[in-house]
Motif scaffolding. Structure first.
Motif, PDB file in Angstrom:
ATOM      1  N   SER A  43      -0.370   0.842  -4.561  1.00 54.42           N
ATOM      2  CA  SER A  43      -0.673   1.677  -3.152  1.00 54.42           C
ATOM      3  C   SER A  43      -2.575   1.640  -4.012  1.00 54.42           C
TER       4      SER A  43
ATOM      5  N   MET B 120      -4.393   0.133  -1.138  1.00 52.97           N
ATOM      6  CA  MET B 120      -5.120   0.244   0.071  1.00 52.97           C
ATOM      7  C   MET B 120      -6.302   0.594   0.165  1.00 52.97           C
TER       8      MET B 120
ATOM      9  N   SER C 238       0.551  -0.729   0.117  1.00 53.88           N
ATOM     10  CA  SER C 238       0.173  -0.014  -0.107  1.00 53.88           C
ATOM     11  C   SER C 238       1.055   1.511  -0.398  1.00 53.88           C
TER      12      SER C 238
END
Length: 167
Positions: free
Chosen positions: A87, A91, A81
């Protein structure tokens, strides 16, 4: 239990805002990388090969989905993340599965935004050189030279019109 976890999944307005922010920043990053790749190659097949590698790297969190389910705050999901290409997906998966510390979300967004700015800047320089050198394949040295020194035109051994007329 996966069924219980998915049954308790709630989509809140803050989650939607976070998903949109990661989508937008991730889209900007991938589009800048793809534009830079497209400007630096001549053949469509070359660009597809390089773009395939970049696309695969960006979907690595799907490959590691079991790790995200087992421990969303473990070291591998946290690392994924924070890496700019992975990411956005990482996330979003982590936030959907567990409570993520706000510091990690902010740090991830800052790293992703700074990488976006850098990728757009590099892609613009490569695009400029690629368009000025239309028809000529750019090597890695040419791309690095364009990024470092702002080279605008590749040097060629072909004489200019004025030089050709003088001889």
């Amino acid at each position: 239990n996966l069924a219980d976890m998915l049954a308790n999944l709630q989509i809140t307005p803050s989650l939607l805002v976070l998903i949109f922010a990661y989508f937008l920043l991730g889209y900007l990053l991938l589009s800048a990388i793809m534009a830079g790749i497209g400007a630096s190659v001549n053949a469509e097949a070359e660009s597809r090969q390089i773009a395939g590698i970049i696309s695969f790297i960006s979907i690595v969190p799907f490959v590691l989905f079991i790790s995200f389910l087992a421990d969303p705050n473990g070291s591998l999901p946290v690392l994924a993340s924070l890496i700019p290409l992975t990411s956005p997906l990482s996330m979003i998966m982590r936030v959907s599965l567990t409570t993520v510390p706000s510091e990690q979300i902010v740090l991830s967004l800052i790293i992703l935004a700074m990488t976006d700015v850098l990728a757009i800047w590099i892609a613009a320089r490569v695009f400029r050189l690629g368009m000025l050198s239309y028809g000529k394949r750019l090597g890695i040295r040419d791309v690095v030279r364009a990024i470092r020194g702002g080279q605008h035109v590749l040097t060629t051994t072909t004489p200019t019109i004025r030089e050709a007329n003088a001889t």
